[in-house]
Design an enzyme around this catalytic site. Structure first.
Site, PDB file in Angstrom:
ATOM      1  N   SER A 118      34.658  35.613  -5.028  1.00 25.55           N
ATOM      2  CA  SER A 118      35.888  35.562  -5.826  1.00 25.55           C
ATOM      3  C   SER A 118      36.254  36.919  -6.423  1.00 25.55           C
ATOM      4  O   SER A 118      37.392  37.131  -6.817  1.00 25.55           O
ATOM      5  CB  SER A 118      35.763  34.522  -6.933  1.00 25.55           C
ATOM      6  N   ASP A 146      34.919  34.091 -19.671  1.00 28.00           N
ATOM      7  CA  ASP A 146      34.676  34.597 -18.321  1.00 28.00           C
ATOM      8  C   ASP A 146      34.525  36.120 -18.400  1.00 28.00           C
ATOM      9  O   ASP A 146      35.496  36.844 -18.605  1.00 28.00           O
ATOM     10  CB  ASP A 146      35.853  34.215 -17.408  1.00 28.00           C
ATOM     11  N   HIS A 169      35.089  37.924 -13.797  1.00 27.09           N
ATOM     12  CA  HIS A 169      36.331  38.331 -13.141  1.00 27.09           C
ATOM     13  C   HIS A 169      37.073  39.325 -14.033  1.00 27.09           C
ATOM     14  O   HIS A 169      36.619  39.652 -15.122  1.00 27.09           O
ATOM     15  CB  HIS A 169      37.183  37.085 -12.863  1.00 27.09           C
TER      16      HIS A 169
END
Ligand code: NAG
Ligand code: NAG
Ligand code: NAG
Ligand code: NAG
Ligand code: NAG
Length: 473
Positions: free
Chosen positions: A208, A441, A444
Protein backbone atom coordinates in the site's frame (compact mmCIF):
# COMPACT_ATOMS: atom_id res chain seq x y z
CA UNK A 1 -6.21 -1.92 3.02
CA UNK A 2 -3.76 -0.98 5.65
CA UNK A 3 -0.85 -3.11 4.72
CA UNK A 4 0.95 -2.95 7.95
CA UNK A 5 -1.16 -2.02 10.85
CA UNK A 6 -0.15 -3.13 14.29
CA UNK A 7 -2.46 -4.58 16.88
CA UNK A 8 -2.89 -1.08 18.25
CA UNK A 9 -3.79 0.18 14.82
CA UNK A 10 -6.81 -1.39 13.23
CA UNK A 11 -6.60 -2.05 9.56
CA UNK A 12 -8.27 0.87 7.91
CA UNK A 13 -10.35 0.11 4.91
CA UNK A 14 -8.30 1.25 1.98
CA UNK A 15 -9.51 3.78 -0.40
CA UNK A 16 -12.76 3.29 1.08
CA UNK A 17 -16.44 3.33 0.96
CA UNK A 18 -18.58 4.25 -1.98
CA UNK A 19 -18.10 7.78 -3.17
CA UNK A 20 -18.42 9.97 -0.13
CA UNK A 21 -17.65 13.25 -1.88
CA UNK A 22 -19.46 14.94 -4.74
CA UNK A 23 -16.35 14.76 -6.87
CA UNK A 24 -16.06 11.07 -6.21
CA UNK A 25 -19.68 10.67 -7.19
CA UNK A 26 -18.98 12.50 -10.41
CA UNK A 27 -16.19 10.08 -11.05
CA UNK A 28 -18.54 7.20 -10.67
CA UNK A 29 -20.65 8.21 -13.63
CA UNK A 30 -19.58 5.93 -16.37
CA UNK A 31 -20.84 4.59 -19.59
CA UNK A 32 -22.37 1.15 -19.40
CA UNK A 33 -20.07 -0.29 -21.96
CA UNK A 34 -17.02 1.05 -20.24
CA UNK A 35 -18.23 -0.41 -16.97
CA UNK A 36 -18.82 -3.79 -18.56
CA UNK A 37 -15.38 -3.83 -20.11
CA UNK A 38 -13.93 -2.93 -16.79
CA UNK A 39 -15.88 -5.59 -14.90
CA UNK A 40 -14.74 -8.23 -17.32
CA UNK A 41 -11.23 -7.06 -16.82
CA UNK A 42 -11.53 -7.06 -13.06
CA UNK A 43 -12.90 -10.58 -13.11
CA UNK A 44 -9.97 -11.72 -15.20
CA UNK A 45 -7.65 -9.99 -12.83
CA UNK A 46 -9.33 -11.48 -9.77
CA UNK A 47 -8.92 -14.90 -11.30
CA UNK A 48 -5.28 -14.21 -11.95
CA UNK A 49 -4.53 -12.84 -8.52
CA UNK A 50 -6.38 -15.57 -6.68
CA UNK A 51 -7.95 -15.15 -3.30
CA UNK A 52 -7.06 -12.06 -1.42
CA UNK A 53 -5.70 -12.43 2.08
CA UNK A 54 -8.26 -12.00 4.86
CA UNK A 55 -6.88 -8.64 5.92
CA UNK A 56 -8.02 -7.20 2.64
CA UNK A 57 -11.39 -5.48 2.95
CA UNK A 58 -13.68 -5.60 -0.01
CA UNK A 59 -13.97 -1.90 -0.40
CA UNK A 60 -16.43 -0.91 -3.04
CA UNK A 61 -14.48 1.99 -4.48
CA UNK A 62 -14.66 1.42 -8.14
CA UNK A 63 -14.42 4.10 -10.73
CA UNK A 64 -14.16 4.01 -14.43
CA UNK A 65 -15.10 7.15 -16.17
CA UNK A 66 -14.39 10.08 -18.24
CA UNK A 67 -13.96 12.86 -15.77
CA UNK A 68 -16.38 15.64 -16.26
CA UNK A 69 -15.16 18.71 -18.03
CA UNK A 70 -17.18 21.08 -15.88
CA UNK A 71 -15.00 20.16 -12.97
CA UNK A 72 -12.17 22.39 -13.96
CA UNK A 73 -14.41 24.96 -15.55
CA UNK A 74 -15.67 25.77 -12.08
CA UNK A 75 -12.18 26.52 -10.99
CA UNK A 76 -9.72 29.21 -11.91
CA UNK A 77 -6.63 27.93 -13.62
CA UNK A 78 -4.03 27.04 -11.08
CA UNK A 79 -0.38 27.72 -11.54
CA UNK A 80 -0.07 24.07 -12.46
CA UNK A 81 -2.42 24.60 -15.35
CA UNK A 82 -0.38 27.55 -16.46
CA UNK A 83 2.76 25.51 -16.27
CA UNK A 84 1.17 22.70 -18.22
CA UNK A 85 -0.18 25.03 -20.87
CA UNK A 86 3.14 26.72 -21.26
CA UNK A 87 4.61 23.32 -21.75
CA UNK A 88 2.18 22.06 -24.29
CA UNK A 89 3.84 23.02 -27.49
CA UNK A 90 7.31 21.68 -28.12
CA UNK A 91 8.26 18.96 -25.72
CA UNK A 92 11.51 19.87 -24.12
CA UNK A 93 14.33 17.40 -24.28
CA UNK A 94 14.64 15.76 -20.88
CA UNK A 95 17.91 17.47 -20.11
CA UNK A 96 16.38 20.89 -20.60
CA UNK A 97 14.74 20.64 -17.22
CA UNK A 98 17.67 22.25 -15.49
CA UNK A 99 17.08 25.28 -17.67
CA UNK A 100 13.90 26.19 -15.85
CA UNK A 101 14.67 29.27 -13.89
CA UNK A 102 13.06 28.46 -10.60
CA UNK A 103 13.86 30.75 -7.81
CA UNK A 104 15.86 29.25 -5.06
CA UNK A 105 14.62 30.53 -1.76
CA UNK A 106 18.04 31.91 -0.84
CA UNK A 107 17.58 34.52 -3.56
CA UNK A 108 15.96 37.66 -2.22
CA UNK A 109 12.23 37.91 -2.87
CA UNK A 110 11.60 39.17 -6.36
CA UNK A 111 15.23 39.09 -7.35
CA UNK A 112 16.00 36.92 -10.35
CA UNK A 113 17.59 33.66 -9.35
CA UNK A 114 21.21 33.36 -10.30
CA UNK A 115 21.60 30.76 -13.02
CA UNK A 116 23.04 27.62 -11.52
CA UNK A 117 26.33 26.55 -13.00
CA UNK A 118 26.00 23.80 -15.61
CA UNK A 119 27.85 21.42 -13.35
CA UNK A 120 25.29 22.03 -10.66
CA UNK A 121 22.37 21.62 -12.98
CA UNK A 122 23.44 18.31 -14.37
CA UNK A 123 25.06 16.95 -11.28
CA UNK A 124 28.78 16.50 -11.52
CA UNK A 125 29.15 13.40 -9.45
CA UNK A 126 29.03 15.43 -6.27
CA UNK A 127 25.26 15.51 -6.34
CA UNK A 128 23.46 12.78 -4.43
CA UNK A 129 19.77 13.57 -4.67
CA UNK A 130 19.05 11.51 -1.55
CA UNK A 131 21.33 13.61 0.61
CA UNK A 132 20.00 17.04 1.46
CA UNK A 133 17.52 18.88 3.61
CA UNK A 134 13.88 19.84 3.80
CA UNK A 135 13.14 23.49 3.15
CA UNK A 136 9.86 25.37 3.27
CA UNK A 137 8.70 26.02 -0.26
CA UNK A 138 5.75 28.27 0.06
CA UNK A 139 3.58 29.16 -2.91
CA UNK A 140 3.47 32.69 -1.51
CA UNK A 141 7.24 32.87 -2.02
CA UNK A 142 7.13 31.65 -5.64
CA UNK A 143 7.55 28.11 -4.39
CA UNK A 144 6.30 24.98 -6.01
CA UNK A 145 4.72 22.94 -3.25
CA UNK A 146 2.19 21.52 -2.79
CA UNK A 147 2.30 20.23 -6.38
CA UNK A 148 -1.52 20.05 -6.34
CA UNK A 149 -4.40 20.67 -4.00
CA UNK A 150 -6.31 17.73 -2.61
CA UNK A 151 -9.45 19.30 -4.06
CA UNK A 152 -7.86 19.10 -7.52
CA UNK A 153 -7.55 15.35 -7.28
CA UNK A 154 -11.05 13.85 -7.17
CA UNK A 155 -9.84 10.26 -6.91
CA UNK A 156 -7.57 10.92 -3.93
CA UNK A 157 -8.46 8.19 -1.44
CA UNK A 158 -9.91 9.06 1.94
CA UNK A 159 -7.23 7.10 3.72
CA UNK A 160 -4.59 9.72 2.93
CA UNK A 161 -6.67 12.84 2.20
CA UNK A 162 -5.64 14.32 5.53
CA UNK A 163 -7.07 17.79 5.05
CA UNK A 164 -10.41 16.37 4.01
CA UNK A 165 -10.33 14.29 7.17
CA UNK A 166 -9.92 17.39 9.27
CA UNK A 167 -6.18 17.81 9.68
CA UNK A 168 -5.90 21.44 10.79
CA UNK A 169 -2.27 22.17 9.89
CA UNK A 170 -0.98 22.24 6.32
CA UNK A 171 2.72 22.95 6.76
CA UNK A 172 3.52 19.32 5.92
CA UNK A 173 2.39 20.00 2.33
CA UNK A 174 4.92 22.72 1.76
CA UNK A 175 8.26 21.14 2.50
CA UNK A 176 10.52 20.66 -0.46
CA UNK A 177 13.45 18.28 -0.49
CA UNK A 178 16.60 20.14 -1.47
CA UNK A 179 19.45 17.81 -2.37
CA UNK A 180 22.90 19.10 -1.54
CA UNK A 181 24.92 20.35 -4.49
CA UNK A 182 22.36 19.47 -7.14
CA UNK A 183 21.25 22.97 -8.09
CA UNK A 184 17.78 23.15 -9.55
CA UNK A 185 17.91 19.57 -10.72
CA UNK A 186 14.97 18.25 -8.73
CA UNK A 187 12.74 21.28 -9.13
CA UNK A 188 10.08 19.49 -11.09
CA UNK A 189 6.33 19.75 -11.09
CA UNK A 190 3.27 18.50 -12.91
CA UNK A 191 4.23 19.88 -16.32
CA UNK A 192 7.53 18.00 -16.29
CA UNK A 193 5.79 14.91 -14.96
CA UNK A 194 3.40 14.98 -17.91
CA UNK A 195 6.25 15.28 -20.37
CA UNK A 196 8.13 12.47 -18.68
CA UNK A 197 5.04 10.29 -18.95
CA UNK A 198 4.27 11.11 -22.58
CA UNK A 199 3.82 7.90 -24.60
CA UNK A 200 4.80 5.85 -21.59
CA UNK A 201 3.44 3.24 -19.27
CA UNK A 202 4.63 3.50 -15.68
CA UNK A 203 3.82 0.64 -13.31
CA UNK A 204 4.08 0.40 -9.54
CA UNK A 205 4.15 -3.06 -7.95
CA UNK A 206 4.17 -3.58 -4.20
CA UNK A 207 2.26 -2.86 -1.04
CA UNK A 208 0.00 0.00 0.00
CA UNK A 209 2.97 2.33 0.28
CA UNK A 210 3.53 1.92 -3.43
CA UNK A 211 -0.17 2.55 -3.88
CA UNK A 212 0.34 5.73 -1.89
CA UNK A 213 3.08 6.63 -4.38
CA UNK A 214 0.92 5.71 -7.37
CA UNK A 215 -1.84 7.92 -6.05
CA UNK A 216 0.58 10.79 -5.63
CA UNK A 217 1.83 10.54 -9.21
CA UNK A 218 -1.69 10.22 -10.59
CA UNK A 219 -2.68 13.38 -8.71
CA UNK A 220 0.41 15.28 -9.85
CA UNK A 221 -0.35 14.39 -13.47
CA UNK A 222 -4.07 14.94 -13.25
CA UNK A 223 -3.79 18.38 -11.68
CA UNK A 224 -1.35 19.49 -14.38
CA UNK A 225 -3.53 18.45 -17.30
CA UNK A 226 -4.91 21.23 -19.50
CA UNK A 227 -8.01 19.13 -20.20
CA UNK A 228 -8.86 16.94 -17.24
CA UNK A 229 -11.84 15.40 -18.94
CA UNK A 230 -9.56 13.34 -21.15
CA UNK A 231 -8.56 10.96 -18.39
CA UNK A 232 -9.60 7.58 -17.06
CA UNK A 233 -9.37 5.89 -13.72
CA UNK A 234 -9.81 2.18 -13.18
CA UNK A 235 -9.85 0.66 -9.74
CA UNK A 236 -10.74 -2.89 -8.88
CA UNK A 237 -12.94 -3.39 -5.86
CA UNK A 238 -10.17 -3.81 -3.33
CA UNK A 239 -7.63 -1.47 -4.88
CA UNK A 240 -5.42 -4.34 -5.95
CA UNK A 241 -5.16 -2.90 -9.40
CA UNK A 242 -5.40 0.70 -10.42
CA UNK A 243 -4.74 2.63 -13.54
CA UNK A 244 -4.73 6.30 -14.37
CA UNK A 245 -4.66 7.34 -18.01
CA UNK A 246 -4.09 10.76 -19.48
CA UNK A 247 -5.24 10.36 -23.06
CA UNK A 248 -3.81 13.57 -24.46
CA UNK A 249 -0.36 12.46 -23.37
CA UNK A 250 -0.83 8.74 -24.05
CA UNK A 251 0.41 8.30 -20.52
CA UNK A 252 -0.67 5.59 -18.13
CA UNK A 253 0.26 4.94 -14.54
CA UNK A 254 -0.67 1.60 -13.02
CA UNK A 255 -0.52 -0.06 -9.63
CA UNK A 256 -0.46 -3.79 -8.90
CA UNK A 257 -0.85 -4.88 -5.31
CA UNK A 258 1.72 -7.51 -4.37
CA UNK A 259 3.07 -6.89 -0.88
CA UNK A 260 5.56 -9.80 -0.85
CA UNK A 261 6.37 -9.70 -4.58
CA UNK A 262 6.26 -13.52 -4.42
CA UNK A 263 2.99 -15.40 -4.55
CA UNK A 264 0.67 -15.65 -1.58
CA UNK A 265 -1.83 -18.43 -2.12
CA UNK A 266 -4.87 -19.40 -0.12
CA UNK A 267 -5.55 -23.12 -0.26
CA UNK A 268 -8.90 -24.86 -0.30
CA UNK A 269 -8.62 -25.44 3.44
CA UNK A 270 -8.06 -21.69 3.84
CA UNK A 271 -4.44 -21.98 4.88
CA UNK A 272 -2.19 -19.41 3.32
CA UNK A 273 1.07 -20.37 1.68
CA UNK A 274 3.80 -17.92 0.80
CA UNK A 275 5.50 -19.45 -2.22
CA UNK A 276 9.08 -18.32 -2.17
CA UNK A 277 9.86 -19.63 -5.65
CA UNK A 278 6.82 -18.30 -7.50
CA UNK A 279 5.65 -14.87 -8.54
CA UNK A 280 2.02 -13.85 -8.95
CA UNK A 281 0.74 -14.38 -12.48
CA UNK A 282 -0.24 -10.76 -12.79
CA UNK A 283 3.42 -9.81 -12.93
CA UNK A 284 3.32 -10.91 -16.56
CA UNK A 285 1.00 -8.01 -17.18
CA UNK A 286 3.68 -5.53 -16.27
CA UNK A 287 5.98 -6.68 -19.06
CA UNK A 288 6.49 -4.12 -21.76
CA UNK A 289 6.00 -1.20 -19.40
CA UNK A 290 8.51 1.61 -19.81
CA UNK A 291 9.07 1.90 -16.08
CA UNK A 292 8.36 -0.50 -13.21
CA UNK A 293 8.78 0.59 -9.59
CA UNK A 294 8.88 -2.27 -7.07
CA UNK A 295 8.84 -2.37 -3.31
CA UNK A 296 8.45 -4.93 -0.58
CA UNK A 297 9.37 -5.03 3.08
CA UNK A 298 6.70 -4.16 5.61
CA UNK A 299 4.70 -7.34 5.24
CA UNK A 300 7.73 -9.49 5.98
CA UNK A 301 7.99 -7.95 9.42
CA UNK A 302 4.41 -8.69 10.47
CA UNK A 303 4.00 -11.11 13.33
CA UNK A 304 1.15 -12.59 15.30
CA UNK A 305 -2.32 -11.97 13.99
CA UNK A 306 -1.04 -9.68 11.27
CA UNK A 307 1.21 -12.25 9.71
CA UNK A 308 -0.36 -12.86 6.33
CA UNK A 309 0.83 -16.41 5.75
CA UNK A 310 0.50 -19.69 7.63
CA UNK A 311 3.47 -21.43 6.12
CA UNK A 312 6.25 -21.03 3.58
CA UNK A 313 6.55 -23.16 0.47
CA UNK A 314 9.29 -24.14 -1.95
CA UNK A 315 9.00 -26.63 -4.80
CA UNK A 316 5.40 -27.11 -3.72
CA UNK A 317 6.50 -28.33 -0.29
CA UNK A 318 6.14 -26.77 3.08
CA UNK A 319 9.46 -25.47 4.37
CA UNK A 320 10.68 -23.92 7.59
CA UNK A 321 13.25 -21.17 7.58
CA UNK A 322 14.13 -17.96 9.30
CA UNK A 323 12.45 -14.77 8.14
CA UNK A 324 15.61 -13.32 6.63
CA UNK A 325 16.33 -16.44 4.64
CA UNK A 326 12.77 -16.51 3.31
CA UNK A 327 13.04 -12.85 2.37
CA UNK A 328 16.32 -13.51 0.59
CA UNK A 329 14.85 -16.41 -1.38
CA UNK A 330 11.85 -14.34 -2.39
CA UNK A 331 14.06 -11.54 -3.63
CA UNK A 332 16.18 -14.01 -5.56
CA UNK A 333 13.05 -15.31 -7.25
CA UNK A 334 12.08 -11.77 -8.13
CA UNK A 335 15.59 -10.84 -9.33
CA UNK A 336 15.82 -13.91 -11.54
CA UNK A 337 12.45 -13.16 -13.08
CA UNK A 338 13.52 -9.62 -13.89
CA UNK A 339 16.78 -10.79 -15.42
CA UNK A 340 14.99 -13.37 -17.55
CA UNK A 341 11.97 -11.36 -18.61
CA UNK A 342 12.74 -7.67 -18.67
CA UNK A 343 14.45 -6.05 -21.62
CA UNK A 344 16.54 -3.30 -20.08
CA UNK A 345 16.73 -1.43 -23.37
CA UNK A 346 12.98 -0.75 -23.21
CA UNK A 347 12.08 -1.04 -19.52
CA UNK A 348 13.63 0.73 -16.57
CA UNK A 349 13.42 -1.02 -13.24
CA UNK A 350 13.32 0.83 -9.94
CA UNK A 351 13.25 -0.51 -6.43
CA UNK A 352 11.96 1.83 -3.77
CA UNK A 353 13.67 1.55 -0.41
CA UNK A 354 11.76 1.12 2.84
CA UNK A 355 9.20 3.72 3.76
CA UNK A 356 9.70 4.42 7.44
CA UNK A 357 6.97 4.13 10.05
CA UNK A 358 6.85 6.34 13.10
CA UNK A 359 5.14 4.30 15.73
CA UNK A 360 7.12 3.88 18.89
CA UNK A 361 9.80 6.32 19.99
CA UNK A 362 9.22 8.84 17.21
CA UNK A 363 5.45 8.64 17.28
CA UNK A 364 3.81 10.60 14.48
CA UNK A 365 0.85 11.74 16.54
CA UNK A 366 0.58 15.54 16.95
CA UNK A 367 3.73 16.19 14.91
CA UNK A 368 3.73 19.23 12.65
CA UNK A 369 7.43 19.63 11.78
CA UNK A 370 10.12 17.42 10.33
CA UNK A 371 12.67 16.20 12.83
CA UNK A 372 15.49 18.68 12.74
CA UNK A 373 17.72 17.26 15.40
CA UNK A 374 17.98 14.33 17.72
CA UNK A 375 17.97 10.71 16.80
CA UNK A 376 15.52 8.76 14.79
CA UNK A 377 14.79 5.33 16.12
CA UNK A 378 15.37 2.87 13.29
CA UNK A 379 12.58 0.35 13.20
CA UNK A 380 13.09 -1.69 10.07
CA UNK A 381 15.47 -4.65 10.30
CA UNK A 382 18.74 -3.59 8.74
CA UNK A 383 19.32 -7.17 7.67
CA UNK A 384 16.40 -6.98 5.26
CA UNK A 385 17.72 -3.78 3.71
CA UNK A 386 21.09 -5.42 3.19
CA UNK A 387 19.39 -8.38 1.51
CA UNK A 388 17.57 -6.07 -0.91
CA UNK A 389 20.72 -4.20 -1.82
CA UNK A 390 22.77 -7.37 -2.22
CA UNK A 391 20.20 -8.97 -4.50
CA UNK A 392 19.94 -5.88 -6.64
CA UNK A 393 23.72 -5.73 -7.02
CA UNK A 394 23.79 -9.33 -8.16
CA UNK A 395 21.37 -8.69 -11.03
CA UNK A 396 22.27 -8.40 -14.69
CA UNK A 397 19.51 -5.86 -15.18
CA UNK A 398 20.35 -2.35 -14.02
CA UNK A 399 18.07 -1.40 -11.15
CA UNK A 400 17.75 2.15 -9.94
CA UNK A 401 17.40 2.32 -6.20
CA UNK A 402 15.00 5.00 -4.99
CA UNK A 403 16.75 5.51 -1.71
CA UNK A 404 14.01 7.48 0.04
CA UNK A 405 14.29 5.96 3.52
CA UNK A 406 16.46 8.59 5.12
CA UNK A 407 14.72 11.66 3.72
CA UNK A 408 11.38 10.17 4.77
CA UNK A 409 12.56 9.23 8.24
CA UNK A 410 12.78 12.89 9.15
CA UNK A 411 9.21 13.52 8.00
CA UNK A 412 7.55 12.46 11.20
CA UNK A 413 4.95 15.16 10.49
CA UNK A 414 3.83 13.74 7.15
CA UNK A 415 1.66 10.77 8.22
CA UNK A 416 -2.14 10.88 8.39
CA UNK A 417 -2.02 10.15 12.13
CA UNK A 418 -5.64 10.53 13.30
CA UNK A 419 -6.74 12.28 10.09
CA UNK A 420 -7.46 9.03 8.35
CA UNK A 421 -10.33 6.57 8.05
CA UNK A 422 -11.58 3.76 10.25
CA UNK A 423 -12.45 0.18 9.38
CA UNK A 424 -15.72 1.30 7.92
CA UNK A 425 -13.93 3.66 5.58
CA UNK A 426 -15.24 6.76 7.37
CA UNK A 427 -13.02 9.59 8.58
CA UNK A 428 -12.35 9.21 12.28
CA UNK A 429 -14.84 11.09 14.41
CA UNK A 430 -13.84 13.29 17.34
CA UNK A 431 -13.98 10.47 19.85
CA UNK A 432 -11.82 8.25 17.70
CA UNK A 433 -9.31 11.01 17.09
CA UNK A 434 -8.86 11.19 20.83
CA UNK A 435 -7.71 7.58 20.82
CA UNK A 436 -4.56 7.81 18.73
CA UNK A 437 -3.13 4.65 20.25
CA UNK A 438 -5.93 2.75 18.61
CA UNK A 439 -6.47 4.74 15.45
CA UNK A 440 -3.42 6.76 14.38
CA UNK A 441 -1.87 5.75 11.05
CA UNK A 442 1.86 6.41 11.20
CA UNK A 443 2.70 4.27 8.16
CA UNK A 444 1.05 5.82 5.13
CA UNK A 445 1.54 9.43 4.10
CA UNK A 446 -0.81 12.35 3.64
CA UNK A 447 -1.39 13.57 0.09
CA UNK A 448 -0.38 16.02 -1.10
CA UNK A 449 2.76 15.30 0.81
CA UNK A 450 5.89 13.24 1.07
CA UNK A 451 5.26 10.68 -1.72
CA UNK A 452 5.13 13.61 -4.14
CA UNK A 453 8.82 14.02 -3.43
CA UNK A 454 9.46 10.32 -4.05
CA UNK A 455 7.87 10.81 -7.46
CA UNK A 456 9.89 13.92 -8.18
CA UNK A 457 13.02 11.88 -7.49
CA UNK A 458 11.69 9.09 -9.69
CA UNK A 459 11.09 11.56 -12.52
CA UNK A 460 14.48 13.12 -12.03
CA UNK A 461 16.05 9.70 -12.38
CA UNK A 462 13.95 8.93 -15.47
CA UNK A 463 15.37 12.00 -17.14
CA UNK A 464 18.86 10.64 -16.78
CA UNK A 465 20.62 7.81 -18.56
CA UNK A 466 21.31 4.54 -16.81
CA UNK A 467 24.36 3.28 -18.64
CA UNK A 468 26.52 0.99 -16.54
CA UNK A 469 24.44 1.40 -13.46
CA UNK A 470 23.53 -1.48 -11.24
CA UNK A 471 22.50 -0.10 -7.92
CA UNK A 472 22.35 3.57 -8.44
CA UNK A 473 20.97 6.40 -6.43
C1 NAG B 1 20.86 5.60 0.93
O1 NAG B 1 20.91 6.89 1.46
C2 NAG B 1 21.48 6.95 2.75
C3 NAG B 1 21.36 8.38 3.26
O2 NAG B 1 21.82 9.30 2.32
C4 NAG B 1 22.93 6.46 2.68
O3 NAG B 1 23.50 6.47 3.97
C5 NAG B 1 22.96 5.05 2.10
O4 NAG B 1 24.29 4.63 1.92
C6 NAG B 1 22.24 5.02 0.77
N1 NAG B 1 22.17 3.63 0.32
C7 NAG B 1 22.56 3.26 -0.91
C8 NAG B 1 22.48 1.81 -1.21
O5 NAG B 1 22.95 4.04 -1.75
C1 NAG C 1 1.41 5.20 -26.49
O1 NAG C 1 2.17 4.71 -25.41
C2 NAG C 1 2.60 3.37 -25.54
C3 NAG C 1 3.32 3.00 -24.25
O2 NAG C 1 2.43 2.99 -23.18
C4 NAG C 1 3.51 3.22 -26.74
O3 NAG C 1 3.87 1.87 -26.90
C5 NAG C 1 2.77 3.70 -27.97
O4 NAG C 1 3.66 3.69 -29.06
C6 NAG C 1 2.25 5.12 -27.77
N1 NAG C 1 1.43 5.51 -28.90
C7 NAG C 1 1.78 6.50 -29.70
C8 NAG C 1 0.80 6.80 -30.79
O5 NAG C 1 2.80 7.13 -29.58
C1 NAG D 1 -1.98 16.67 20.93
O1 NAG D 1 -2.46 17.95 20.54
C2 NAG D 1 -3.69 18.31 21.14
C3 NAG D 1 -4.15 19.62 20.53
O2 NAG D 1 -3.13 20.56 20.50
C4 NAG D 1 -3.48 18.40 22.66
O3 NAG D 1 -4.72 18.73 23.29
C5 NAG D 1 -2.99 17.07 23.18
O4 NAG D 1 -2.71 17.15 24.55
C6 NAG D 1 -1.75 16.61 22.42
N1 NAG D 1 -1.44 15.27 22.84
C7 NAG D 1 -0.20 14.85 23.06
C8 NAG D 1 -0.05 13.42 23.50
O5 NAG D 1 0.77 15.58 22.93
C1 NAG E 1 15.87 19.95 19.01
O1 NAG E 1 14.52 20.27 18.58
C2 NAG E 1 13.62 20.47 19.63
C3 NAG E 1 12.27 20.73 19.00
O2 NAG E 1 11.99 19.82 18.01
C4 NAG E 1 14.07 21.63 20.51
O3 NAG E 1 13.18 21.75 21.60
C5 NAG E 1 15.48 21.37 21.02
O4 NAG E 1 15.95 22.50 21.72
C6 NAG E 1 16.42 21.08 19.85
N1 NAG E 1 17.74 20.72 20.35
C7 NAG E 1 18.85 21.18 19.81
C8 NAG E 1 20.13 20.69 20.42
O5 NAG E 1 18.87 21.93 18.84
C1 NAG F 1 -17.55 7.86 16.94
O1 NAG F 1 -17.67 6.54 16.43
C2 NAG F 1 -17.81 5.54 17.43
C3 NAG F 1 -17.75 4.19 16.74
O2 NAG F 1 -18.58 4.15 15.63
C4 NAG F 1 -19.12 5.77 18.17
O3 NAG F 1 -19.27 4.79 19.18
C5 NAG F 1 -19.09 7.17 18.80
O4 NAG F 1 -20.32 7.46 19.38
C6 NAG F 1 -18.79 8.23 17.73
N1 NAG F 1 -18.59 9.51 18.40
C7 NAG F 1 -19.11 10.64 17.94
C8 NAG F 1 -18.79 11.86 18.72
O5 NAG F 1 -19.78 10.69 16.93
Amino acid sequence: MDDHSTPTQPAAASSSSPSPSPSARRLATSSLCAALACCAFVLLLAAAVGRRPPLQPRAAWHHFSNLQAQQQQQKPLSRHDDAAAAHQAPSPAPDVVGGWSFQEEEAGAGAPAPAPSPAEEEGDGECDVYDGEWVVDDAAAAGYYPLYDAAECPFLSDQVACRRNGRPDSGYERWRWRPRGCGARTRLGGAEALEACRDKRLVFVGDSLNRNMWESLACILYAALPDRSRTRIIDDDASQYRIFRAMDYNCSVEFFWSPFLVKLETKLDQTRALKLDQLPNMLQRTLGADVIVFNTGHWWTHTGKLKAWDHLERDGKMVEMAGEEAFNRALRTWARWIDQNVDPSTTRIFFRSVSPEHKSVNWCYNQTHPISNGTIAPWFPKGLVTIVERNIRSMRTPVSYLNITHLSEIRIDAHPSVYTINREGKPLNITQRQQPLTYADCSHWCLPGLPDTWNVLLLDSLMRTTSNVHLQG
